[in-house]
Design an enzyme around this catalytic site. Structure first.
Site, short mmCIF file in Angstrom:
data_model
loop_
_atom_site.label_atom_id
_atom_site.label_comp_id
_atom_site.label_asym_id
_atom_site.label_seq_id
_atom_site.Cartn_x
_atom_site.Cartn_y
_atom_site.Cartn_z
N SER A 1 0.79 -1.22 0.00
CA SER A 1 0.00 0.00 0.00
C SER A 1 0.82 1.28 0.00
O SER A 1 0.32 2.33 -0.39
CB SER A 1 -0.94 0.01 1.22
OG SER A 1 -0.21 -0.06 2.42
N HIS B 1 -6.09 -3.76 -1.14
CA HIS B 1 -5.90 -2.67 -2.10
C HIS B 1 -6.05 -3.15 -3.54
O HIS B 1 -5.47 -2.57 -4.45
CB HIS B 1 -4.54 -2.02 -1.90
CG HIS B 1 -4.49 -1.11 -0.71
ND1 HIS B 1 -4.93 0.19 -0.75
CD2 HIS B 1 -4.07 -1.34 0.57
CE1 HIS B 1 -4.76 0.75 0.44
NE2 HIS B 1 -4.26 -0.16 1.26
N LYS C 1 -12.54 -0.10 1.55
CA LYS C 1 -11.81 0.62 0.50
C LYS C 1 -12.70 0.69 -0.75
O LYS C 1 -13.64 1.45 -0.78
CB LYS C 1 -10.46 -0.03 0.27
CG LYS C 1 -9.52 0.12 1.47
CD LYS C 1 -8.15 -0.45 1.23
CE LYS C 1 -7.17 -0.10 2.34
NZ LYS C 1 -7.56 -0.49 3.69
#
Length: 400
Positions: free
Chosen positions: A183, A211, A242
């Site tokens: 990340s 991610h 996310k």
């Protein structure tokens, strides 16, 4: 570590003196490509809102409707009286989406990663972990009594060496643990090579795909799908906080027997309140949207490519790659201070970014991590690049 108030105060002052103190800037409205801060409206380039779903009206509507149908909270853990039908439906939906046997929900992916290792791996086993794995994986591994081995980031020669060491240590079960996307750098884990080594050494493969899920690979199924190795990854963890709506919640998706055992033994699952009903409803809608979001994924990639191209032309140092996480580097001893100053100046110009420095990243490798969203337009991206250029010019004029 700290014996008294004076020591704590001194430590805080040292963080400030080093330019590393992290300020929290309140938002005065919803998350989105454009946000309202205390200092005014700003283009937001530092959220994990990859598909732009955090303020999507379809998700908001589903969440609102759930409040009437399912209530505000469960006031319980899952195995007592905290499981609603929609929790089971969301777990089934994630399993179908990621092509896994079953899924177990946690209040966050941090909790998911914190609960898995102690349950599955004991003193006779070995965990081989990438050196740049997320803090939640590191903390979760520390809770296990398994033997621990660490390999240099994405270094397959070192991974092989650690697997040899784990085998020589007599490990009964070996698991290779990696982020799907790192990340702070935006780098993809080399999953095909990792899976090849796992096959050679008879190891399991675990991937935290926080991610990537929702916007990487076919239907946004993640890094393993992008590389075509979905059936070679044994355990997937991820987040609903996310790309998949941006609220909260995490999960483990895996073989049936692994999920069954986690339901019996995973402490963050057994001793934490169940995920709130409105979050469950919103996440279910987000997953349905993500599966059909090819246009949004294509636009997201186009905007990430455009940002990289324009920043290269402007002479900035970027870490290479193609992921929507783009690290703009400020190396050297004074890099942390410079990155912080540039980020502050950009906010004054109406572009919200965040500087990262030690201990989040190694010393001397400070950066501003830019995160592109499908909600960003070409104009937004060009404005962000212009703000970077203007901020550096301003900083130069005042001697920073």
């Amino acid at each position: 570590m700290y014996a008294n108030k004076e020591q704590v105060t001194a430590e805080l002052q040292s963080i400030r003196d080093a330019g590393l103190y992290k300020e929290e800037r309140p938002l005065m409205g919803p998350q989105g490509a454009l946000v309202q801060t205390l200092s005014g409206r700003a283009l937001n380039f530092c959220a994990n809102n990859y598909l732009g779903l955090a303020d999507d009206p379809r998700i908001v509507a589903a969440s609102k409707e759930s409040l009437d149908q399912w209530g505000y909270g469960l006031s319980s853990v899952r195995f007592i009286c905290g499981t609603q039908e929609q929790h089971l439906a969301l777990e089934y939906g994630i399993s179908q989406y990621l092509r896994r046997d079953d899924t177990i929900l946690f209040s966050s992916c941090f909790d998911a990663n914190g609960g898995i290792f102690q349950v599955l791996f004991g003193p006779e086993d070995a965990i081989v972990s990438d050196a740049l794995n997320h803090a939640s994986l590191i903390d979760g591994i520390r809770l296990s009594k398994a033997k621990r081995f660490r390999y240099a980031n994405r270094d397959m020669a070192d991974l092989r060496a650690q697997l040899v060491a784990a085998r020589e240590a007599g490990a009964k079960t070996i698991v290779i643990v990696t982020d799907g996307v790192f990340s702070m750098d935006g780098y993809y884990a080399p999953l095909p090579e990792i899976c090849d080594l796992a096959d050679e050494f008879g190891a399991l493969v675990m991937v935290d795909d926080s991610h990537a899920t929702g916007f990487v690979g076919p239907e946004g199924r993640g890094v393993a799908a992008m590389y075509g190795v979905e059936d070679r990854v044994d355990i997937l963890t991820g987040t609903l906080g996310k790309a998949l709506g941006g609220a909260s919640g995490g999960y483990v998706s895996s073989h049936q027997e692994i999920i069954d055992l986690l339901r019996q033994r995973a402490r963050p699952y057994l001793f934490s309140n169940t995920l709130a009903p409105s979050i469950v409803a919103g996440a279910s809608e987000a997953i349905a949207i993500a599966q059909e979001a090819d246009d949004a994924r294509e636009h997201l990639q186009e905007m990430a490519n455009l940002f990289r191209e324009l920043m290269d032309e402007a002479g900035f140092e970027l870490l290479p790659g193609s992921h929507p996480i783009i690290a703009v580097m400020f190396p050297g001893e004074d890099g942390a201070r410079q990155a912080t100053a540039v980020a502050a100046e950009m906010l004054r110009q109406g572009v919200y970014v965040t500087a990262f420095s030690f201990p989040v990243v190694p010393k001397g490798e400070a950066r501003i991590r830019v995160q592109i969203s499908a909600a960003h337009s070409e104009g937004d991206v060009r404005a962000a690049v212009a703000a970077f250029v203007n901020a550096l010019e301003t900083m130069g004029s005042v001697g920073i």
